[in-house]
Design an enzyme around this catalytic site. Structure first.
Site, PDB file in Angstrom:
ATOM      1  CG  ASP A   1      41.974  41.595  42.536  1.00 27.30           C
ATOM      2  OD1 ASP A   1      41.360  40.997  41.631  1.00 27.30           O
ATOM      3  OD2 ASP A   1      42.889  42.415  42.311  1.00 27.30           O
TER       4      ASP A   1
ATOM      5  CG  HIS B   1      33.936  34.973  39.487  1.00 27.75           C
ATOM      6  ND1 HIS B   1      34.803  35.903  40.034  1.00 27.75           N
ATOM      7  CD2 HIS B   1      33.903  35.239  38.163  1.00 27.75           C
ATOM      8  CE1 HIS B   1      35.256  36.700  39.066  1.00 27.75           C
ATOM      9  NE2 HIS B   1      34.737  36.303  37.923  1.00 27.75           N
TER      10      HIS B   1
ATOM     11  CG  LEU C   1      29.222  41.044  60.793  1.00 23.06           C
ATOM     12  CD1 LEU C   1      30.491  41.863  61.059  1.00 23.06           C
ATOM     13  CD2 LEU C   1      29.607  39.727  60.111  1.00 23.06           C
TER      14      LEU C   1
HETATM   15  C1  FPP Z   1      37.864  39.999  41.615  1.00 24.21           C
HETATM   16  O1  FPP Z   1      38.559  38.930  41.037  1.00 24.21           O
HETATM   17  C2  FPP Z   1      36.570  39.551  42.098  1.00 24.21           C
HETATM   18  C3  FPP Z   1      35.386  40.007  41.633  1.00 24.21           C
HETATM   19  C4  FPP Z   1      35.273  41.040  40.588  1.00 24.21           C
HETATM   20  C5  FPP Z   1      34.105  39.456  42.122  1.00 24.21           C
HETATM   21  C6  FPP Z   1      34.013  39.106  43.556  1.00 24.21           C
HETATM   22  C7  FPP Z   1      32.875  38.185  43.718  1.00 24.21           C
HETATM   23  C8  FPP Z   1      32.832  37.095  44.516  1.00 24.21           C
HETATM   24  C9  FPP Z   1      33.906  36.785  45.442  1.00 24.21           C
HETATM   25  C10 FPP Z   1      31.696  36.126  44.504  1.00 24.21           C
HETATM   26  C11 FPP Z   1      30.324  36.631  44.760  1.00 24.21           C
HETATM   27  C12 FPP Z   1      30.186  37.557  45.917  1.00 24.21           C
HETATM   28  C13 FPP Z   1      29.369  37.370  46.986  1.00 24.21           C
HETATM   29  C14 FPP Z   1      29.233  38.436  48.005  1.00 24.21           C
HETATM   30  C15 FPP Z   1      28.624  36.117  47.224  1.00 24.21           C
HETATM   31  P1  FPP Z   1      38.960  39.024  39.506  1.00 24.21           P
HETATM   32  O2  FPP Z   1      37.915  38.327  38.729  1.00 24.21           O
HETATM   33  O3  FPP Z   1      39.188  40.444  39.103  1.00 24.21           O
HETATM   34  O4  FPP Z   1      40.288  38.219  39.533  1.00 24.21           O
HETATM   35  P2  FPP Z   1      41.589  38.450  38.627  1.00 24.21           P
HETATM   36  O5  FPP Z   1      42.096  39.823  38.953  1.00 24.21           O
HETATM   37  O6  FPP Z   1      42.504  37.366  39.062  1.00 24.21           O
HETATM   38  O7  FPP Z   1      41.140  38.314  37.198  1.00 24.21           O
END
Ligand code: FPP
Length: 256
Positions: free
Chosen positions: A33, A50, A144
């Site tokens: 997050d 992201h 893993l």
């Molecule tokens: C939460 O941050 C994150 C996500 C909803 C997406 C997670 C995805 C990645 C880390 C990249 C792609 C994944 C892989 C496995 C290659 P948020 O956008 O909710 O952040 P915020 O709460 O600060 O708005």
């Protein structure tokens, strides 16, 4: 797969950043997050957060291999994330494609088994193709087990398991009185993966957000302030050290 109570700990670690001889969790699951906030702090679009988040994924898997962790699960896209603006959803799906294309072969060489949980029928056909390619290529690897949760919801997972057991009962194949927690767990998408010993959530938020609701019944929860794109090996090691200091009793008193 048996529940957490039968998987009290993983291998003993010799990793330099961890107290020597401390027991590793067998399975760490991470709610990644803070990508959006990380980007906003830099006056950049959320997509940039992201993208850097995908780099943190790469680093974390590398660290997990080096530390000798047997199971790692990352929450990449929840069943609720479909509510985000379509451009953001598309960005995340492209990042998944690009991650798989770039990393699949290297992860295979390192002995990483890649698998996905979640509603793959809701994903684009070409992404499902890549997912299946990665799963097939790495199916025999044992170093893993790396599970990526995409379009995953813990409640959906439980509902789907209940539905599949109900179908077997209706078909006369299953006596409802034989349904116990082990049988139920074997109907979840995580069958074959031990329940997470440790669930980490980044960015300072303290909730599970529909992640592995059944499986985290006895997980230790560690919340860290680091925003996901900044998550590094030291953050993982710190969380493992916190875990190692916890007294896990699984509802008992701790006395043997
Ligand atoms: C939460 O941050 C994150 C996500 C909803 C997406 C997670 C995805 C990645 C880390 C990249 C792609 C994944 C892989 C496995 C290659 P948020 O956008 O909710 O952040 P915020 O709460 O600060 O708005």
């Amino acid at each position: 797969m048996k529940n957490a109570a039968t998987h009290k700990s993983g291998p003993e670690t010799l990793a330099p950043g961890l107290p020597s001889g401390s027991r590793l969790p067998a399975h760490i699951a991470i709610i990644m997050d803070g990508n959006g906030r990380w980007a906003e702090k830099r006056l950049m679009p959320r997509s940039f957060g992201h993208k850097q988040g995908a780099e943190a994924v790469r680093r974390t898997v590398e660290a997990a291999v080096e530390i000798g962790l047997p199971y790692l699960t990352l929450f990449a896209f929840s069943s609720e994330n479909w509510k985000r603006p379509v451009d953001e959803v598309n960005d995340l799906m492209w990042l998944l494609r690009s991650y798989l294309r770039k990393e699949m072969a290297a992860l295979h060489r390192q002995g990483v088994r890649i698998q996905f949980i979640g509603a793959r029928h809701s994903l684009a056909a070409d992404l499902v193709g890549l997912i299946e390619e990665a799963e097939t290529l790495t199916a025999q690897n044992q170093r893993l087990v790396f599970t990526i949760a995409v379009s995953y919801g813990g409640q959906d997972d439980i509902v789907e398991a209940a539905r599949s057991l109900a179908r077997r009962v209706a078909a006369g194949e299953l006596d409802p009185d034989t349904i116990d927690s082990d049988l139920f767990a074997a109907a979840l998408s995580t069958r074959g993966i031990p329940d997470p010993d440790l669930v980490i959530r980044t960015s300072g938020e303290q909730r599970l957000s529909n992640f592995m609701l059944w499986q985290s019944a006895y997980s230790e929860l560690v919340f860290v302030d680091t925003l996901w794109p900044d998550f590094a090996r030291q953050d993982l090691e710190r969380a493992i050290t916190v875990f190692a200091g916890r007294d896990r009793r699984f509802g008992g008193t701790g006395a043997v």
